[in-house]
Scaffold this motif. Structure first.
Motif, short mmCIF file in Angstrom:
data_model
loop_
_atom_site.label_atom_id
_atom_site.label_comp_id
_atom_site.label_asym_id
_atom_site.label_seq_id
_atom_site.Cartn_x
_atom_site.Cartn_y
_atom_site.Cartn_z
N GLU A 319 0.80 -1.31 -0.01
CA GLU A 319 0.09 0.02 0.02
C GLU A 319 0.84 1.33 -0.01
N ALA A 320 2.03 1.29 0.83
CA ALA A 320 2.75 2.44 0.95
C ALA A 320 3.60 2.58 -0.41
N ALA A 321 3.96 1.45 -1.24
CA ALA A 321 4.71 1.59 -2.49
C ALA A 321 3.75 2.06 -3.55
N GLU A 322 2.33 1.90 -3.48
CA GLU A 322 1.43 2.20 -4.50
C GLU A 322 0.99 3.74 -4.19
N ALA A 323 1.23 4.23 -2.84
CA ALA A 323 0.92 5.45 -2.71
C ALA A 323 1.96 6.36 -3.00
N ARG A 324 3.20 5.84 -3.09
CA ARG A 324 4.43 6.68 -3.59
C ARG A 324 4.41 6.83 -4.92
N ILE A 325 4.18 5.62 -5.71
CA ILE A 325 4.03 6.06 -7.17
C ILE A 325 2.99 6.93 -7.64
N VAL A 326 1.69 6.74 -7.06
CA VAL A 326 0.60 7.72 -7.31
C VAL A 326 1.02 9.15 -7.17
N GLN A 327 1.72 9.58 -5.85
CA GLN A 327 2.02 10.79 -5.70
C GLN A 327 3.13 11.37 -6.71
N VAL A 328 4.11 10.44 -6.79
CA VAL A 328 5.12 10.97 -7.78
C VAL A 328 4.65 11.18 -9.24
N SER A 329 3.81 10.30 -9.87
CA SER A 329 3.16 10.12 -11.05
C SER A 329 2.48 11.41 -11.09
N GLY A 330 1.77 11.90 -10.19
CA GLY A 330 0.77 12.97 -10.39
C GLY A 330 1.62 14.30 -10.22
N GLN A 331 2.82 14.39 -9.74
CA GLN A 331 3.31 15.50 -9.51
C GLN A 331 4.39 15.65 -10.78
N HIS A 332 4.68 14.44 -11.78
CA HIS A 332 5.32 14.53 -12.92
C HIS A 332 4.27 14.74 -14.13
N GLY A 333 2.84 14.81 -13.70
CA GLY A 333 1.87 14.91 -14.67
C GLY A 333 1.54 13.63 -15.49
N ASP A 334 2.19 12.53 -14.88
CA ASP A 334 1.63 11.16 -15.75
C ASP A 334 0.47 10.59 -15.02
N MET A 335 -0.56 11.15 -15.50
CA MET A 335 -1.81 11.04 -14.89
C MET A 335 -2.39 9.42 -15.16
N ALA A 336 -2.07 8.86 -16.23
CA ALA A 336 -2.46 7.40 -16.36
C ALA A 336 -1.74 6.43 -15.52
N THR A 337 -0.41 6.78 -15.39
CA THR A 337 0.41 5.83 -14.23
C THR A 337 -0.28 6.04 -13.00
N ALA A 338 -0.64 7.36 -12.61
CA ALA A 338 -1.19 7.67 -11.17
C ALA A 338 -2.63 6.89 -11.08
N LEU A 339 -3.31 6.97 -12.19
CA LEU A 339 -4.69 6.27 -12.19
C LEU A 339 -4.53 4.72 -12.00
N ARG A 340 -3.66 4.34 -12.70
CA ARG A 340 -3.45 2.85 -12.75
C ARG A 340 -3.18 2.32 -11.47
N HIS A 341 -2.46 3.18 -10.56
CA HIS A 341 -1.96 2.58 -9.31
C HIS A 341 -2.83 3.02 -8.25
N ALA A 342 -3.70 3.82 -8.24
CA ALA A 342 -4.75 4.24 -7.55
C ALA A 342 -5.96 3.15 -7.28
N THR A 343 -5.85 2.28 -8.32
CA THR A 343 -6.99 1.36 -8.29
C THR A 343 -6.42 0.20 -7.41
N HIS A 344 -5.01 0.26 -7.00
CA HIS A 344 -4.78 -0.67 -5.90
C HIS A 344 -4.77 -0.15 -4.47
N LEU A 345 -5.06 1.04 -4.37
CA LEU A 345 -4.85 1.65 -3.08
C LEU A 345 -6.32 1.39 -2.13
N ASP A 346 -6.11 1.30 -0.93
CA ASP A 346 -7.42 1.53 -0.20
C ASP A 346 -8.32 2.77 -0.03
N ASP A 347 -7.53 3.60 -0.37
CA ASP A 347 -8.13 4.86 -0.38
C ASP A 347 -9.17 5.09 -1.96
N ALA A 348 -10.25 4.80 -1.59
CA ALA A 348 -11.12 4.81 -2.99
C ALA A 348 -11.27 6.39 -3.21
#
Length: 893
Positions: A319-348
């Motif tokens: 969960e911590a690994a997924e949260a890190r990639i969502v945050q970093v991808s969002g900061q770099h504007g890679d929203m496709a990667t951020a959304l893909r990993h957000a599907t694995h988070l408990d934070d709906a």
């Protein structure tokens, strides 16, 4: 992954032996089987994961390369959606090479149905020098009946891939050097010839600190052997490597940068690369950008994912690994990667926020599957009752072609308050007018309401995500382009063609600026249809060519848009009286998008097919076909209803069905096309026996529709009928006068109005006379060439008035053909002055090109005149024609 696979495309060079792991074991038995199998066009290797089929194929390919035999490799896991184009490219290269080429498609079970059809067609049409090997985990639905009946397909299954005792022993000792015979025996018995079990058992034994205890555990475990072996091997890895694997296991393809971010370990990429080098269920590859990446074997991936599920022992770590990639991808504007990993988070909630902000733009930019996956991951208690989610779900289903489900979801969105009068302040706002525009096209909402809502949203300026980084801005541009396209389509449906043209041009500017292929292709496809509706046939034809070229360049699988481009080509060719080319494009439409045609494309194809039937002389069949239009969903655009009424009126006039023609005229008036209706009425007057009133009405139309006006097609059709009436009634001088006016109106792409009259020998003769004049109209010769190619024809009707019997002026040149003995043969050669010019140039030995350049005409026109000359002279070749002409005194002896 062999070095021959780069960027998901087929490499231009073979696979080399150095690409294989050091503990790879040759298998001569299977190599011989493949050698024999690949003498046939197709070999299919079907076996489950862990059977060793990929390693076996790589080893065989390495041997082929060592023998200087050409092998090309395609990893279907990374090549989607460019598989079909990749195969085409490979076969194109293979056809240029000498000797046989084998194309290997690994993980072929990932091929889409369209890809399999493409492979089948390529095999069926091939020249026999190319062989294809498909490695798959399941049987494939290939359209290869002919090859199967001819015994040209070989299937290799899991039973062929099982290791013999000797092969198994060699494989085990390659991974567990120094293993005792008893250890090898136990692993061989437990592995039962399955490559994954043999390798994992050997590694578990080699890593054990106490070989005796490991051997006893392996021989007595009640767990499924692979589960046990995977667990044993995983536990022997160091803690750092286990941490990296657990953090990255949700990825189908792990890039170096993602591994570092997700594991928070700067050396993560080095650890994974080391595992790939050792052959431990990790395979090196490259992602679409060329960055180093890795695949985890499905068996290893399954083990890892079981450990990180919600109730698994390593869930918090993951969960911590997924949260890190969502945050970093969002900061770099890679929203496709951020959304893909957000599907694995408990934070709906975070998942919904990403969908809310970027979902629409991601769909517009070709990430429809990703958005659909993310929507499926939203819990029901959070998604129910959310109008914005309902809008996004409806649009995602619509983009997927699931129109039934999309309509249901659209109804839910309307029930939740989405509507044309809403002024939403949330980021969902741009999705609502897109949905409303689509509903207007299906007839569920008035077009004016949808157009108003879309224009109000555009006037507000910013759309989704413009303040969320560069890629977020790209998603916003994608959403804006989508809205502009949908608005333009509804405007086209409503007959507001100029506004539609303006908004599609704006959509193209936005889409091209963001560099997204799909919105550009979609905007160009609809722009070509709008150009067609506006009568800008040259522009429509050009845009249609751009659509096809863009699809081919980007390898986008957009059959619907390609079909729309072909239907534009078909309509333009039809109006240019190139009936054969029009029919060819209609066949391509059916081939490209059978069963999934756009409403406009479907109706246009129907109209074209009716025209082609009529031009073939099957007028009654065309009328019956027209009265049974294709079953298309939603409403039909206004311009298509007009074309339908025009065609109905034309067919009624051909059949002399006055009542039906009058009804068609009334329908045209109801559509606001009074000039078109007046044209039908004028011809009806002639059919009713009042040619004077008909001529007066046509003259009035000709005055109202001057050349260069918007109603050029009406003026051209009126000029044709007016010329025909004078010709039919024997008023040759008036017909000649009318013809020159007609030629000023009937330019390229407006010759369809001549489809019937232009076949009449009398009309062709009149046009030939004009083309032969020294001051001929510039369009006469080219139009004569077109009508000559069209061929066939009908004579002047028997019921023509008495004036038709009036004797016509003598043709420009009449020559008595006499025999060599000087007796008259009774034949008369009737040549125009232009034909005589061509004959004289022919006698000087000029080629078609030389004659065309000398006389300032096209080569096709030269061929037309020569065909007429040969027919009149009773010749089939140049020498015969010149001999006959000299005998007739037309050329110097």
């Amino acid at each position: 992954m062999p070095s021959g696979v780069e960027g998901g495309a087929i490499a231009a060079h073979p696979i080399f032996a150095r690409d294989l792991p050091g503990n790879w074991v040759p298998r001569p038995r299977l190599d011989e089987l493949l050698d024999e199998a690949t003498t046939r066009p197709l070999t299919v290797v079907v076996a489950p994961a862990g059977s060793g089929k990929s390693a076996m194929l790589r080893g065989w390919a390495a041997q082929q390369s060592a023998r200087k035999r050409r092998v090309l490799w395609l990893d279907c896991r990374r090549a989607r959606p460019r598989v079909a184009s990749g195969v085409v490219d490979a076969l194109a290269r293979a056809s240029e090479a000498k000797g046989r080429t084998v194309v290997v498609l690994d993980d072929a079970h990932l091929l889409a149905a369209a890809d399999l059809r493409a492979v089948g067609e390529l095999l069926a049409d091939g020249d026999g020098r190319v062989r294809i090997v498909l490695a798959s985990r399941r049987d494939l639905m290939l359209p290869l009946v002919r090859l199967e009946l001819a015994g040209q397909v070989t299937t290799i299954r899991a039973t062929h891939l099982r290791f013999t005792d000797r092969e198994a022993s060699r494989l085990i000792t390659a991974h567990a050097n120094g293993a005792a015979a008893a250890d090898v025996q136990i692993i061989r018995d437990r592995g039962q010839g399955w490559a994954a079990a043999l390798v994992l058992g050997a590694r578990a034994l080699a890593a054990a600190t106490d070989p005796v205890t490991a051997r006893e555990a392996l021989s007595t475990t009640e767990q499924p052997v692979l589960d046990y072996l995977l667990g044993e091997v995983f536990e022997t890895l160091d803690a750092r490597t286990r941490h990296v694997l657990l953090c990255t296991c949700s990825n189908d393809l792990v890039t170096a940068s993602e591994a570092v971010v997700m594991s928070a370990d700067a050396g993560a990429a080095t650890l994974i690369a080391r595992m790939a080098a050792e052959g431990l269920l990790v395979t090196a590859a490259r992602d679409a950008s060329g960055e180093t990446a890795w695949h985890y074997h499905p068996l290893l991936q399954e083990l890892l994912r079981r450990r990180v599920v919600s109730d698994g022992p390593e869930h918090e770590l993951h969960e911590a690994a997924e949260a890190r990639i969502v945050q970093v991808s969002g900061q770099h504007g890679d929203m496709a990667t951020a959304l893909r990993h957000a599907t694995h988070l408990d934070d709906a909630g975070q998942l919904v926020e990403l969908l809310r902000t970027h979902g629409l733009g991601l769909i517009a930019n070709g990430e429809r599957e990703l958005v659909g996956m993310a929507l499926d991951a939203v819990p029901d208690d959070l998604g129910d009752g959310d109008a914005g989610l309902a809008v996004l779900r409806a649009l995602e289903r619509r983009a997927a072609g699931d129109l039934k489900r999309a309509t249901q979801l659209a109804g839910q969105a309307l029930a939740l308050g989405v509507g044309p009068q809403a002024h939403p302040s949330t980021a969902w706002g741009v999705g609502e007018p897109i949905l409303l525009c689509w509903l207007a096209r299906t007839g569920l909402l008035p077009a004016t309401d949808a157009i108003g809502a879309a224009r109000r949203r555009l006037e507000r300026g910013a759309v989704d995500g413009e303040s969320h980084g560069p890629d977020a801005g790209r998603a916003a541009d994608g959403a804006r382009a989508w809205l502009l396209i949908e608005l333009a389509v509804v405007e086209c449906w409503a007959g507001q063609l100029d506004a539609a043209h303006e908004h599609l041009d704006a959509a193209l500017v936005v889409a091209r600026a963001q560099g997204a292929d799909l919105p550009v292709i979609e905007a160009m496809a609809y722009a070509s249809l709008v150009d067609l509706a506006r009568g800008s046939y040259s522009s429509a034809d050009r845009r249609a060519r751009e659509v096809i070229a863009r699809v081919q360049e980007t390898a986008q699988q957009q059959a619907t848009f390609v079909a729309s481009a072909h239907v534009v080509h078909a309509w333009v060719a039809l109006n240019d009286l190139d009936l054969e080319l029009s029919e060819q494009h209609v066949r391509l439409v059916r081939r490209e998008a059978a069963g999934e045609l756009d409403v406009v494309v479907d109706v246009l194809v129907h109209l074209i097919e009716c025209h082609l039937l009529a031009h073939a002389g099957q007028v009654q069949e065309a009328r019956s076909y027209l009265d049974s239009p294709p079953p298309v969903p939603g409403v039909v655009p206004r311009f298509l209803r007009r074309w339908y009424a025009e065609l109905r009126g034309w067919l009624a006039l051909l059949a002399a069905d006055v009542d039906d023609a009058v009804e068609a005229a009334a329908e045209l008036r109801a559509l606001g096309k009074s000039a078109d209706a007046s044209l039908v009425d004028a011809v009806v007057l002639d059919l009713r026996g009042d040619p004077s009133a008909s001529a007066a009405a046509l003259d009035e139309l000709l005055e109202a529709c001057r050349p260069g006006a918007r109603r050029q097609s009406v003026g051209a059709a009126a000029a044709v009928h007016r010329t025909w009436m004078s010709l039919r009634d024997g008023e040759i001088e008036d017909a000649e006068h009318q013809l020159r006016g007609l030629l000023s109106r009937v330019g390229p792409h407006r010759r369809l109005v001549l489809a019937d009259v232009g076949r009449a020998p009398e009309f062709v003769h009149l046009l030939a006379g004009e083309a032969a004049r020294d001051d001929a109209h510039p369009a006469a010769a080219d139009l004569l060439d077109t009508l000559t190619r069209l061929g066939g024809g009908r004579s002047i009707p028997a019921q023509a008035t008495a004036r038709a019997a009036r004797e016509r002026p003598a043709p420009p040149l009449v020559v008595d053909l006499t025999s060599a003995a000087g007796t008259t043969s009774g034949m008369v050669i009737d040549l125009t002055s232009r034909e005589l010019d061509v004959l004289r140039e022919l006698s000087l030995g000029g080629s078609y090109t030389d004659i065309a350049a000398t006389l300032y005409i096209t080569e096709n026109t030269v061929k037309t005149h020569l065909a007429s000359l040969y027919r009149k002279l009773g010749a089939t070749r140049r020498a015969e024609a010149l001999r006959s002409a000299r005998e007739a005194g037309m050329l110097p002896g």
